[in-house]
Design an enzyme around this catalytic site. Structure first.
Site, PDB file in Angstrom:
ATOM      1  N   SER A 188      -9.987  -0.805   6.922  1.00 41.10           N
ATOM      2  CA  SER A 188      -9.445  -0.588   5.580  1.00 41.10           C
ATOM      3  C   SER A 188      -8.688  -1.748   4.973  1.00 41.10           C
ATOM      4  CB  SER A 188      -8.558   0.664   5.565  1.00 41.10           C
ATOM      5  OG  SER A 188      -9.339   1.812   5.740  1.00 41.10           O
ATOM      6  N   LYS A 193       0.842  -1.201   0.000  1.00 40.97           N
ATOM      7  CA  LYS A 193       0.000   0.000   0.000  1.00 40.97           C
ATOM      8  C   LYS A 193       0.875   1.247   0.000  1.00 40.97           C
ATOM      9  CE  LYS A 193      -3.984   1.983   2.484  1.00 40.97           C
ATOM     10  NZ  LYS A 193      -4.922   1.784   3.611  1.00 40.97           N
ATOM     11  N   SER A 201      -9.704   1.612   2.686  1.00 39.22           N
ATOM     12  CA  SER A 201      -8.875   2.422   1.811  1.00 39.22           C
ATOM     13  C   SER A 201      -7.802   1.622   1.082  1.00 39.22           C
ATOM     14  CB  SER A 201      -8.209   3.540   2.628  1.00 39.22           C
ATOM     15  OG  SER A 201      -7.326   2.976   3.602  1.00 39.22           O
TER      16      SER A 201
END
Length: 451
Positions: free
Chosen positions: A127, A28, A103
């Site tokens: 997330s 990420k 996210s």
């Protein structure tokens, strides 16, 4: 690479032999990678290149993994659909007209699409679990303190944890085996003294901890084997069904949830109903705390220390304002403003202090529930993946979508999302929640769902 799952495609080779040799990993884009830009999905950091690796990235390399890129994400982790990224929304590989969740949507989409074997996300209020559920993969949110946060660009320090995403429970647990462990560079990791009074060190072949002074390390990961726990044996396990989190959920989601529970009962598990009265206030408490911490953490992005320049004409306030106007997206600005308001003089006790009181209530409710059950179960998300664009016009509804996941972060507990089937062709996730440092229990139960 597909589905706009990556912001930066870059190959970072591991150190050869190791438990993840030959495996590819998406990281990420809020996790620091030395020499490879890390944008947090924001125009503010479009050109930022970290001079160091996050601890989890170091451990990936030591384990022989090959990093294949930085995964797209909601800007600074603020969103539940990966549509607030400055680099465009991510498509759900299952249905490209729908969101992948957020996210960590890029991480989950990369795994679901086969562009990476494994992925790292971060979970502040769901997330990792949210996109895992929406993309039909597995995601683990570890107990706060199990995995080092060193090198994770902070959004809400007291809530967020880095966690693994994979196609199977065993693969996700194997990745957790690599990244879990104490870290002297991160004061939020569980880093107890050993029997001889020395501190447990994080050096070691698997990065899991070896004592510096001849004693035994006491970090919960030191003697754990999370991958081995994926044995599917739930005989005699008591699963608490959190009835409070079924009200208002999509009927199709509830049907799949109940079918998964029936399957677990057929394998020898017992289910009991539990109630968490505090979850009615969990979303409100979570957003007050998360936005307040974001307001503080994002103050550093002023165009001088970090971020795009606001110019140097006029006064400094105008320069800072110009940098933030250009660099931040609408959702980030909204959360900074709300967090600043909640912390302001005259409102701190009215909002922030009450939110912390509610957080303590949530923790007590979970403690009581675990006196009756070994693990707790809920649908991961109360809805199926929304269509792209559907959620952006109503931020409040987007926040309420997190009702099943945020209580876990408030209580600093571990949880896993595992695929529980499909509703009209769309993935549905089952969330299993464990007591503090109970990762092996949730991995075991999740592997039975998978089987």
């Amino acid at each position: 690479m597909s589905h706009n799952a990556f912001i930066t495609e870059e190959t970072i080779e591991g150190d050869g032999a190791g438990p993840l040799a030959g495996r590819t990993v998406a990281v990420k884009d809020n996790i620091s990678t030395e020499g490879v830009r890390t944008t947090c999905g924001s125009a503010m950091l479009e050109s930022y290149v970290p001079p160091y690796d996050a601890t989890v990235v170091e451990r990936l390399k030591q384990a022989g993994a090959t990093i294949v890129g930085k995964a797209n994400m909601d800007e600074f982790g603020m969103g539940g659909t990966t549509e607030t990224s400055a680099y465009g929304p991510v498509e759900n590989p299952v249905d490209t007209d729908r969101v992948p969740g957020g996210s960590s949507g890029g991480s989950a989409a990369a795994v679901a699409a086969g562009d990476a074997d494994l992925a790292l996300g971060s979970d502040t209020g769901g997330s990792v679990r949210n996109p895992a559920a929406f993309c039909g993969v597995v995601g683990i949110k570890p107990t706060y303190g199990l995995v080092s946060r060193y090198g994770l660009v902070a959004y809400a320090n007291s809530l967020e944890q880095i966690g693994p995403i994979a196609r199977t429970v065993e693969d996700a647990a194997a990745l957790l085996d690599v990244i879990a462990g104490p870290d002297p560079k991160d004061g939020t990791t569980r880093y107890d003294l050993d029997d001889d009074g020395g501190a447990a060190d994080d050096r070691g072949a698997a990065g899991r901890g070896s004592p510096t002074d001849g004693g035994s390390a006491t970090h919960p990961a030191t003697d754990a084997d999370y991958a081995a726990a994926a044995d599917g044996d739930v005989e005699g396990t008591t699963i608490g069904v959190v009835t409070d989190l079924l009200d208002g959920a999509d009927d199709r989601v509830v049907d799949r949830f109940e079918a998964a529970l029936a399957d677990l009962r057929s394998q020898g598990a017992e289910t009991v109903e539990v109630s968490l009265d505090s979850v009615e206030h969990a979303v409100q408490a979570y957003y007050v705390i998360a936005m307040s911490e974001a307001s503080s953490n994002l103050a550093r992005f002023d165009g001088v220390r970090y971020g795009v320049s606001g110019g140097y004409e006029g006064n400094w306030n105008e320069s800072f304002a110009a940098a933030r106007e250009e660099g931040f997206g609408e959702e980030v600005k909204r959360r900074i403003l709300l967090g600043t308001y909640a912390l302001s003089a005259g409102y701190h006790d009215k909002y922030y202090k009450k939110a912390q009181d509610a957080r303590a209530w949530v923790k007590r409710d979970f403690d009581d529930a675990f006196e009756r059950a070994d693990v707790l179960a809920t649908p991961t998300m109360p809805v199926v993946p929304p269509e792209l664009g559907e959620s952006l016009s109503d931020p409040l509804q987007l926040y309420l979508m997190d009702a099943n996941t945020v209580p876990v972060n408030l209580a600093n507990l571990p949880a896993i999302s595992v695929p529980a089937g499909e509703a009209d062709g769309l993935p549905v996730g089952l969330q299993l929640i464990g007591p503090k440092f109970g990762e092996e229990a949730i991995v075991r139960a999740a592997s039975a769902v998978e089987g």
